[in-house]
Design a protein around this motif. Structure first.
Motif: not given
Length: 151
Positions: A72-92
């Motif tokens: 079952t797909l669902e949006a996160p229930r809580s922000g305190e525990r995460v198992s992955s995240f989006l990592n964005v690299r920027v020049a500035d």
């Protein structure tokens, strides 16, 4: 509106996309197009936003399907525990930080110097964690993971 030429469909090999289960497709689509300067490729079903050299795909959650039984797909229930995240690299990172703030991003802190990089975090409208970093010392062989002390 669909821009078929910008769909994530490789002619050979593979490419990576990131799928997010979201509560409100319109809000999330707008967030990723505004904060990251992304191009909306598909409005919904699913929404697809092309960001730099990747795609963010967004759709509401749902129950199991024949190709993913028991999942079952669902949006996160809580922000305190995460198992992955989006990592964005920027020049500035300073420019990105200013731009993202102006478009509604709510950062935990300003960018912090970690020795090997400058980095900060914020969440998207559904609570997904996003790290934004700019390699600095890493480019000079510094692999420190604690903040640099200033004298």
């Amino acid at each position: 509106m669909t821009h078929h030429g910008d769909l994530p469909a490789p002619q050979q090999g593979l490419l990576l996309t990131h799928f997010l289960t979201v509560r409100n497709v319109e809000v999330s689509r707008q967030f990723y197009s505004d904060v990251f300067g992304g191009e909306v490729v598909m409005e919904e079903n699913p929404a697809i936003v092309k960001v730099a050299n990747t795609w963010i795909i967004m759709n509401p959650g749902g129950g199991p399907t024949p190709d993913k039984p028991g999942v079952t797909l669902e949006a996160p229930r809580s922000g305190e525990r995460v198992s992955s995240f989006l990592n964005v690299r920027v020049a500035d990172i300073a420019a990105f930080y200013t731009h993202a703030l102006a478009h509604g991003a709510d950062f935990f802190t300003e960018p912090i110097d970690r020795g090997s990089e400058l980095r900060c975090y914020f969440r998207d409208p559904d609570g997904y964690l996003i790290e934004v970093g700019q390699s600095t010392g890493l480019l000079a062989g510094i692999h420190a993971t604690t903040p640099m002390k200033s004298n």
